[in-house]
Design a protein around this motif. Sequence first.
Motif, PDB file in Angstrom:
ATOM      1  N   GLY A  26     -61.964  72.825  17.741  1.00 33.97           N
ATOM      2  CA  GLY A  26     -62.715  73.641  16.797  1.00 33.97           C
ATOM      3  C   GLY A  26     -61.860  74.619  16.026  1.00 33.97           C
ATOM      4  N   ILE A  27     -60.602  74.760  16.412  1.00 33.15           N
ATOM      5  CA  ILE A  27     -59.633  75.560  15.671  1.00 33.15           C
ATOM      6  C   ILE A  27     -58.317  74.801  15.655  1.00 33.15           C
ATOM      7  CG2 ILE A  27     -60.621  77.827  16.216  1.00 33.15           C
ATOM      8  CD1 ILE A  27     -58.336  78.141  18.300  1.00 33.15           C
ATOM      9  N   THR A  28     -57.451  75.179  14.719  1.00 30.07           N
ATOM     10  CA  THR A  28     -56.102  74.629  14.677  1.00 30.07           C
ATOM     11  C   THR A  28     -55.187  75.663  15.307  1.00 30.07           C
ATOM     12  OG1 THR A  28     -56.605  73.412  12.654  1.00 30.07           O
ATOM     13  CG2 THR A  28     -54.274  73.756  13.192  1.00 30.07           C
ATOM     14  N   ALA A  29     -54.726  75.367  16.514  1.00 28.06           N
ATOM     15  CA  ALA A  29     -53.975  76.349  17.295  1.00 28.06           C
ATOM     16  C   ALA A  29     -52.772  76.886  16.533  1.00 28.06           C
ATOM     17  CB  ALA A  29     -53.531  75.730  18.612  1.00 28.06           C
ATOM     18  N   SER A  30     -52.169  76.061  15.707  1.00 21.27           N
ATOM     19  CA  SER A  30     -50.968  76.484  14.981  1.00 21.27           C
ATOM     20  C   SER A  30     -51.266  77.610  13.991  1.00 21.27           C
ATOM     21  CB  SER A  30     -50.350  75.303  14.246  1.00 21.27           C
ATOM     22  OG  SER A  30     -51.261  74.750  13.321  1.00 21.27           O
ATOM     23  N   SER A  31     -52.519  77.781  13.628  1.00 21.54           N
ATOM     24  CA  SER A  31     -52.904  78.802  12.651  1.00 21.54           C
ATOM     25  C   SER A  31     -53.398  80.097  13.286  1.00 21.54           C
ATOM     26  CB  SER A  31     -54.010  78.268  11.735  1.00 21.54           C
ATOM     27  OG  SER A  31     -53.578  77.124  11.042  1.00 21.54           O
ATOM     28  N   TYR A  32     -53.454  80.129  14.604  1.00 21.99           N
ATOM     29  CA  TYR A  32     -53.997  81.269  15.320  1.00 21.99           C
ATOM     30  C   TYR A  32     -52.954  81.901  16.225  1.00 21.99           C
ATOM     31  CZ  TYR A  32     -58.847  80.410  14.022  1.00 21.99           C
ATOM     32  OH  TYR A  32     -60.022  80.282  13.328  1.00 21.99           O
ATOM     33  N   CYS A  33     -53.185  83.165  16.550  1.00 20.88           N
ATOM     34  CA  CYS A  33     -52.500  83.785  17.667  1.00 20.88           C
ATOM     35  C   CYS A  33     -53.256  83.358  18.924  1.00 20.88           C
ATOM     36  CB  CYS A  33     -52.522  85.304  17.540  1.00 20.88           C
ATOM     37  SG  CYS A  33     -51.792  86.159  18.952  1.00 20.88           S
ATOM     38  N   MET A  34     -52.524  82.861  19.896  1.00 19.85           N
ATOM     39  CA  MET A  34     -53.160  82.452  21.139  1.00 19.85           C
ATOM     40  C   MET A  34     -52.513  83.212  22.290  1.00 19.85           C
ATOM     41  SD  MET A  34     -53.962  78.439  20.601  1.00 19.85           S
ATOM     42  CE  MET A  34     -55.243  78.510  21.855  1.00 19.85           C
ATOM     43  N   ALA A  35     -53.333  83.556  23.266  1.00 21.12           N
ATOM     44  CA  ALA A  35     -52.853  84.445  24.310  1.00 21.12           C
ATOM     45  C   ALA A  35     -53.415  84.068  25.674  1.00 21.12           C
ATOM     46  CB  ALA A  35     -53.255  85.881  23.979  1.00 21.12           C
ATOM     47  N   TRP A  36     -52.725  84.554  26.680  1.00 19.71           N
ATOM     48  CA  TRP A  36     -53.195  84.450  28.056  1.00 19.71           C
ATOM     49  C   TRP A  36     -53.507  85.851  28.574  1.00 19.71           C
ATOM     50  CZ3 TRP A  36     -54.396  79.992  30.373  1.00 19.71           C
ATOM     51  CH2 TRP A  36     -53.841  78.810  29.878  1.00 19.71           C
ATOM     52  N   PHE A  37     -54.652  85.966  29.210  1.00 23.86           N
ATOM     53  CA  PHE A  37     -55.054  87.180  29.897  1.00 23.86           C
ATOM     54  C   PHE A  37     -55.327  86.825  31.354  1.00 23.86           C
ATOM     55  CE2 PHE A  37     -55.838  90.236  26.449  1.00 23.86           C
ATOM     56  CZ  PHE A  37     -55.735  89.397  25.349  1.00 23.86           C
ATOM     57  N   ARG A  38     -55.366  87.814  32.207  1.00 23.29           N
ATOM     58  CA  ARG A  38     -55.717  87.562  33.598  1.00 23.29           C
ATOM     59  C   ARG A  38     -56.534  88.727  34.146  1.00 23.29           C
ATOM     60  NH1 ARG A  38     -49.685  88.151  36.345  1.00 23.29           N
ATOM     61  NH2 ARG A  38     -49.499  90.433  36.150  1.00 23.29           N
ATOM     62  N   GLN A  39     -57.310  88.405  35.159  1.00 24.38           N
ATOM     63  CA  GLN A  39     -58.122  89.428  35.804  1.00 24.38           C
ATOM     64  C   GLN A  39     -58.062  89.238  37.305  1.00 24.38           C
ATOM     65  OE1 GLN A  39     -62.135  89.731  34.348  1.00 24.38           O
ATOM     66  NE2 GLN A  39     -62.356  91.799  35.155  1.00 24.38           N
ATOM     67  N   ALA A  40     -57.523  90.229  37.976  1.00 22.60           N
ATOM     68  CA  ALA A  40     -57.458  90.218  39.430  1.00 22.60           C
ATOM     69  C   ALA A  40     -58.752  90.792  39.987  1.00 22.60           C
ATOM     70  CB  ALA A  40     -56.263  91.032  39.903  1.00 22.60           C
ATOM     71  N   PRO A  41     -59.101  90.443  41.221  1.00 18.43           N
ATOM     72  CA  PRO A  41     -60.329  90.967  41.821  1.00 18.43           C
ATOM     73  C   PRO A  41     -60.338  92.487  41.816  1.00 18.43           C
ATOM     74  CG  PRO A  41     -59.436  89.200  43.152  1.00 18.43           C
ATOM     75  CD  PRO A  41     -58.408  89.497  42.102  1.00 18.43           C
ATOM     76  N   GLY A  42     -61.427  93.056  41.315  1.00 17.45           N
ATOM     77  CA  GLY A  42     -61.572  94.498  41.306  1.00 17.45           C
ATOM     78  C   GLY A  42     -60.773  95.211  40.251  1.00 17.45           C
ATOM     79  N   LYS A  43     -60.108  94.463  39.372  1.00 19.14           N
ATOM     80  CA  LYS A  43     -59.291  95.077  38.326  1.00 19.14           C
ATOM     81  C   LYS A  43     -59.767  94.638  36.945  1.00 19.14           C
ATOM     82  CE  LYS A  43     -55.078  95.737  41.024  1.00 19.14           C
ATOM     83  NZ  LYS A  43     -53.594  95.546  41.033  1.00 19.14           N
ATOM     84  N   GLU A  44     -59.332  95.376  35.940  1.00 16.29           N
ATOM     85  CA  GLU A  44     -59.682  95.026  34.570  1.00 16.29           C
ATOM     86  C   GLU A  44     -58.833  93.845  34.092  1.00 16.29           C
ATOM     87  OE1 GLU A  44     -61.071  99.431  32.931  1.00 16.29           O
ATOM     88  OE2 GLU A  44     -59.336  98.424  32.088  1.00 16.29           O
ATOM     89  N   ARG A  45     -59.385  93.127  33.140  1.00 22.21           N
ATOM     90  CA  ARG A  45     -58.622  92.037  32.517  1.00 22.21           C
ATOM     91  C   ARG A  45     -57.438  92.630  31.747  1.00 22.21           C
ATOM     92  NH1 ARG A  45     -62.058  87.473  29.454  1.00 22.21           N
ATOM     93  NH2 ARG A  45     -63.236  87.861  31.373  1.00 22.21           N
ATOM     94  N   GLU A  46     -56.296  91.966  31.818  1.00 19.80           N
ATOM     95  CA  GLU A  46     -55.098  92.453  31.143  1.00 19.80           C
ATOM     96  C   GLU A  46     -54.392  91.334  30.405  1.00 19.80           C
ATOM     97  OE1 GLU A  46     -52.223  93.895  33.967  1.00 19.80           O
ATOM     98  OE2 GLU A  46     -52.100  91.992  35.034  1.00 19.80           O
ATOM     99  N   GLY A  47     -53.708  91.707  29.338  1.00 13.37           N
ATOM    100  CA  GLY A  47     -52.939  90.734  28.579  1.00 13.37           C
ATOM    101  C   GLY A  47     -51.670  90.352  29.292  1.00 13.37           C
ATOM    102  N   VAL A  48     -51.338  89.079  29.269  1.00 13.30           N
ATOM    103  CA  VAL A  48     -50.147  88.564  29.936  1.00 13.30           C
ATOM    104  C   VAL A  48     -49.090  88.159  28.910  1.00 13.30           C
ATOM    105  CG1 VAL A  48     -49.252  86.732  31.414  1.00 13.30           C
ATOM    106  CG2 VAL A  48     -51.485  87.760  31.914  1.00 13.30           C
TER     107      VAL A  48
END
Length: 124
Positions: A26-48
Amino acid sequence: QVQLVESGGGSVQAGGSLRLSCAASGITASSYCMAWFRQAPGKEREGVAAIDSDDSTVYADSVKGRFTISKDNAKNTLYLQMHNLKPEDTGLYYCAADRPFPSWWLLIAAFSYWGQGTQVTVSS
């Protein structure tokens, strides 16, 4: 309709490696910024890590030198190669896509499209 589907998570011992994948549609990945985030138990989601349309990258300090983000534009797929994993890397890893300003690449609010996540568990 935009879909981001993560895969590749699992359970490993400390010091091990995993490679996460995020298949985009549904998108062309080459045209977007793509990122990974993670969320540990009991913690806020953070950018990786994030990679922009020109292949510029940014990493959280906690993963620099251990994780590598990349894209395969032909496959419309985002990757996160993780080495020397630590127990503190445990969490649900999410793929995200949008077109934020460069200073916003690791900010949750800057991304509109999200996957469902893949679990990474690192045991000591």
